[in-house]
Write an enzyme that holds these catalytic residues in place. Structure first.
Site, PDB file in Angstrom:
ATOM      1  CD1 TRP A  71      44.759  98.198   9.219  1.00  0.00           C
ATOM      2  CD2 TRP A  71      43.668  99.773  10.371  1.00  0.00           C
ATOM      3  NE1 TRP A  71      43.634  98.536   8.511  1.00  0.00           N
ATOM      4  CE2 TRP A  71      42.938  99.498   9.191  1.00  0.00           C
ATOM      5  CE3 TRP A  71      43.175 100.728  11.256  1.00  0.00           C
ATOM      6  CZ2 TRP A  71      41.745 100.149   8.891  1.00  0.00           C
ATOM      7  CZ3 TRP A  71      41.988 101.366  10.948  1.00  0.00           C
ATOM      8  CH2 TRP A  71      41.286 101.076   9.790  1.00  0.00           C
ATOM      9  CD  GLU A 102      47.805  93.320  20.657  1.00  0.00           C
ATOM     10  OE1 GLU A 102      48.404  92.235  20.774  1.00  0.00           O
ATOM     11  OE2 GLU A 102      48.367  94.415  20.637  1.00  0.00           O
ATOM     12  N   GLY A 105      55.118  97.912  14.338  1.00  0.00           N
ATOM     13  CA  GLY A 105      54.612  97.722  12.983  1.00  0.00           C
ATOM     14  C   GLY A 105      54.714  96.277  12.533  1.00  0.00           C
ATOM     15  CD  GLU A 123      53.771  93.710   5.450  1.00  0.00           C
ATOM     16  OE1 GLU A 123      53.467  93.262   4.322  1.00  0.00           O
ATOM     17  OE2 GLU A 123      54.927  93.696   5.914  1.00  0.00           O
ATOM     18  CG  LEU A 157      21.762 104.094  29.721  1.00  0.00           C
ATOM     19  CD1 LEU A 157      22.108 102.834  30.492  1.00  0.00           C
ATOM     20  CD2 LEU A 157      22.997 104.932  29.479  1.00  0.00           C
ATOM     21  N   GLY A 158      18.136 102.805  26.673  1.00  0.00           N
ATOM     22  CA  GLY A 158      17.210 103.293  25.651  1.00  0.00           C
ATOM     23  C   GLY A 158      17.880 104.318  24.759  1.00  0.00           C
TER      24      GLY A 158
HETATM   25  C1  LIG Z   1      42.573 100.674  15.921  1.00  0.00           C
HETATM   26  C2  LIG Z   1      43.529  99.577  15.542  1.00  0.00           C
HETATM   27  C3  LIG Z   1      44.818  99.592  16.055  1.00  0.00           C
HETATM   28  C4  LIG Z   1      45.743  98.619  15.645  1.00  0.00           C
HETATM   29  N1  LIG Z   1      47.042  98.695  16.120  1.00  0.00           N
HETATM   30  C5  LIG Z   1      47.989  97.874  15.570  1.00  0.00           C
HETATM   31  C6  LIG Z   1      49.379  98.047  15.901  1.00  0.00           C
HETATM   32  O1  LIG Z   1      49.740  98.897  16.719  1.00  0.00           O
HETATM   33  N2  LIG Z   1      50.293  97.269  15.262  1.00  0.00           N
HETATM   34  C7  LIG Z   1      49.938  96.322  14.349  1.00  0.00           C
HETATM   35  O2  LIG Z   1      50.828  95.666  13.806  1.00  0.00           O
HETATM   36  N3  LIG Z   1      48.621  96.115  14.039  1.00  0.00           N
HETATM   37  C8  LIG Z   1      47.653  96.872  14.615  1.00  0.00           C
HETATM   38  N4  LIG Z   1      46.316  96.714  14.290  1.00  0.00           N
HETATM   39  C9  LIG Z   1      45.960  95.719  13.264  1.00  0.00           C
HETATM   40  C10 LIG Z   1      45.276  94.493  13.823  1.00  0.00           C
HETATM   41  O3  LIG Z   1      46.160  93.700  14.541  1.00  0.00           O
HETATM   42  C11 LIG Z   1      44.646  93.743  12.614  1.00  0.00           C
HETATM   43  O4  LIG Z   1      43.541  94.523  12.196  1.00  0.00           O
HETATM   44  C12 LIG Z   1      44.206  92.326  12.989  1.00  0.00           C
HETATM   45  O5  LIG Z   1      45.329  91.492  13.119  1.00  0.00           O
HETATM   46  C13 LIG Z   1      43.255  91.718  11.947  1.00  0.00           C
HETATM   47  O6  LIG Z   1      43.773  91.854  10.663  1.00  0.00           O
HETATM   48  P1  LIG Z   1      42.868  92.464   9.486  1.00  0.00           P
HETATM   49  O7  LIG Z   1      42.263  93.727   9.963  1.00  0.00           O
HETATM   50  O8  LIG Z   1      43.729  92.526   8.278  1.00  0.00           O
HETATM   51  O9  LIG Z   1      41.695  91.443   9.288  1.00  0.00           O
HETATM   52  P2  LIG Z   1      41.728  90.078   8.450  1.00  0.00           P
HETATM   53  O10 LIG Z   1      42.935  89.268   8.827  1.00  0.00           O
HETATM   54  O11 LIG Z   1      41.519  90.387   7.012  1.00  0.00           O
HETATM   55  O12 LIG Z   1      40.438  89.349   9.027  1.00  0.00           O
HETATM   56  C14 LIG Z   1      39.110  89.742   8.630  1.00  0.00           C
HETATM   57  C15 LIG Z   1      38.136  88.717   9.182  1.00  0.00           C
HETATM   58  O13 LIG Z   1      38.466  87.416   8.661  1.00  0.00           O
HETATM   59  C16 LIG Z   1      38.649  86.513   9.738  1.00  0.00           C
HETATM   60  N5  LIG Z   1      39.671  85.523   9.419  1.00  0.00           N
HETATM   61  C17 LIG Z   1      40.909  85.734   8.872  1.00  0.00           C
HETATM   62  N6  LIG Z   1      41.564  84.565   8.763  1.00  0.00           N
HETATM   63  C18 LIG Z   1      40.756  83.605   9.258  1.00  0.00           C
HETATM   64  C19 LIG Z   1      40.869  82.203   9.455  1.00  0.00           C
HETATM   65  N7  LIG Z   1      41.958  81.522   9.112  1.00  0.00           N
HETATM   66  N8  LIG Z   1      39.815  81.535   9.973  1.00  0.00           N
HETATM   67  C20 LIG Z   1      38.707  82.203  10.368  1.00  0.00           C
HETATM   68  N9  LIG Z   1      38.531  83.525  10.235  1.00  0.00           N
HETATM   69  C21 LIG Z   1      39.549  84.221   9.696  1.00  0.00           C
HETATM   70  C22 LIG Z   1      39.076  87.381  10.921  1.00  0.00           C
HETATM   71  O14 LIG Z   1      38.837  86.708  12.160  1.00  0.00           O
HETATM   72  C23 LIG Z   1      38.201  88.600  10.711  1.00  0.00           C
HETATM   73  O15 LIG Z   1      36.909  88.350  11.199  1.00  0.00           O
HETATM   74  C24 LIG Z   1      45.353  97.606  14.742  1.00  0.00           C
HETATM   75  C25 LIG Z   1      44.026  97.565  14.280  1.00  0.00           C
HETATM   76  C26 LIG Z   1      43.123  98.532  14.669  1.00  0.00           C
HETATM   77  C27 LIG Z   1      41.717  98.492  14.146  1.00  0.00           C
END
Ligand SMILES: Cc1cc2nc3c(=O)[nH]c(=O)nc-3n(C[C@H](O)[C@H](O)[C@H](O)COP(=O)(O)OP(=O)(O)OC[C@H]3O[C@@H](n4cnc5c(N)ncnc54)[C@H](O)[C@@H]3O)c2cc1C
Length: 388
Positions: free
Chosen positions: A165, A367, A133, A136, A342-343
């Site tokens: 997430w 990640e 975790g 947030e 694959l259309g």
């Molecule tokens: C199915 C799934 C499983 C997951 N599993 C885990 C888990 O096990 N543990 C865990 O801790 N997290 C987990 N995550 C969370 C994941 O690591 C985050 O979603 C990820 O770090 C991106 O954060 P966000 O979704 O809040 O997007 P945001 O940080 O809000 O980003 C949204 C967009 O803004 C862009 N952006 C943000 N800051 C900048 C910047 N400075 N410059 C340019 N572009 C920027 C990003 O590249 C992205 O395109 C998971 C997510 C999913 C979808």
């Protein structure tokens, strides 16, 4: 039909007999035990939990870790396992990544001897499941802003906050939770059932449907002092775990890309349009297949080189950013191109491409997003951090 591999440039000649044996073991397991389940798991949004004991017995959990019952595979062997598993589905590979790189690795690297002895054999065998975790609701790409706090109260820590997430969240027996303390970010092992710790699943996903994704909530959750990871201090603790996981992802997505390529290649040879000719006989179709195999081959070389560097202790986080970013991007391109070839059939789950495509959208985001890894590479080549 058994998968025979995708090896345009004879890269297999660079693999040792042991590496080929590990890959063959993983390949057979995926062909015989995993692939028959995955379409229905994705359709039904079901995590194939019944596979965990077998995955543990094969040594795939914490495969590249040493001691405490772990298989002690090389990093290239581990990468080949991830590739084969993700050929079936990114969701199952995510389970293995989280368990090994994000739960067992921090316990091994930063845990006390008691924590290692208690948890690692259970996690290695799959008798216990873990989750990680960090993210947030308001802090994803920038975990440094996290609000989850841990306050010392006598012999205990009191945790308050929200994580979201989180892969494996509701099925995990233990959560590695990262929280702000008076001495910086620290990691805590929070066991399922601890009062004040609740979990709930995130529904409505069109991606990673065969993987459990959850939110974790901490309301005055008391964790004993020995539940803290003693040797992880600051954000570099969780970031080092992410580097381990990203390395595996860089290999894993090659599996999705190979499956999309093979599916598209076979389909275009069989499918006939215009004068009863296979669509693979058209130049535009061949150009697409040529692009796919070229990008897969370059990505295979990148993964193998990074694996050799990691085995030599020379792989750096900025190298892993290039591996993760490039290989996810080419896998997504292969999935999109394969779907196109694959259309209409490409949009159904009779073929695996659309499932890979949906899953890879998550792999692009988690990640470290594509943007964030571009910024890591940008910082490496300019010396200027451009995150803010
Ligand atoms: C199915 C799934 C499983 C997951 N599993 C885990 C888990 O096990 N543990 C865990 O801790 N997290 C987990 N995550 C969370 C994941 O690591 C985050 O979603 C990820 O770090 C991106 O954060 P966000 O979704 O809040 O997007 P945001 O940080 O809000 O980003 C949204 C967009 O803004 C862009 N952006 C943000 N800051 C900048 C910047 N400075 N410059 C340019 N572009 C920027 C990003 O590249 C992205 O395109 C998971 C997510 C999913 C979808």
């Amino acid at each position: 039909m058994a998968f025979r591999g995708v090896d345009y440039l004879l890269i297999d000649s660079q693999l040792s007999p042991q590496e080929l044996l590990v890959r063959q073991t993983a390949r057979r397991f995926v062909d015989e035990r995993v692939l028959p389940l995955m379409r229905d798991c994705f359709r039904d949004a079901r995590f194939p939990r019944e596979l965990i004991p077998e995955i543990g017995e094969l040594g795939f959990l914490g495969a590249n870790l040493h001691g405490y019952g772990c298989a002690g595979m090389s990093n290239v062997e581990y990468g080949l396992v991830m590739q084969e598993v993700e050929r079936a589905d990114s969701g199952l590979r995510s389970f293995i990544s989280v368990q090994g790189a994000l739960v067992m690795y921090p316990i091994l690297e930063y845990g006390s001897e008691e924590q290692k002895l208690r948890w690692l054999p259970l996690l290695q065998s799959g008798k216990a499941i873990g989750c990680f975790g960090l993210t947030e609701p308001d802090f994803g790409s920038n975990p440094a802003g996290m609000r989850t706090r841990a306050e010392k109260d006598g012999p205990e820590w009191i945790l308050n906050g929200e994580k979201t997430w989180i892969t494996n969240g509701t099925v995990a027996d233990v959560a590695i939770v990262w929280a702000r303390t008076g001495e910086g970010v620290r990691g805590f092992l929070v066991e399922k059932g601890t009062p004040g710790f609740t979990t709930s699943d995130i529904h409505g996903k069109w991606s990673m449907r065969a993987s459990v994704t959850s939110s974790l909530s901490f309301a005055d959750c008391r964790v004993p002092a020995d539940g803290m990871l003693p040797c992880a201090k600051g954000l570099k603790g969780p970031l080092a775990c992410l580097s381990q996981a990203r390395y595996g992802i860089g290999w894993g997505v090659l599996g999705s890309a190979m499956d999309c390529y093979q599916t598209a290649r076979s389909y275009t040879i069989l499918r006939k349009q215009f004068d009863d000719k296979p669509i693979a006989s058209h130049q535009l179709v061949q150009a697409k297949l040529a692009d796919m195999i070229t990008e897969i081959t370059k990505a295979q070389l990148l993964a193998l080189h990074c694996g050799r560097l990691k085995d030599a202790g020379k792989l750096e986080p900025a190298h892993i950013s290039m591996l993760k970013r490039n290989n996810v991007a080419i896998a997504l391109d292969c999935a999109r191109t394969g779907r196109d070839l694959l259309g209409a059939n490409g949009i159904t789950d009779e073929y695996p491409i659309m499932r890979h495509l949906c899953n890879l959208e998550t792999v692009k985001t988690y990640e470290g997003t594509d943007h964030i890894h571009a910024l890591v590479i940008g910082e490496r080549v300019t010396g200027i951090a451009a995150y803010k």
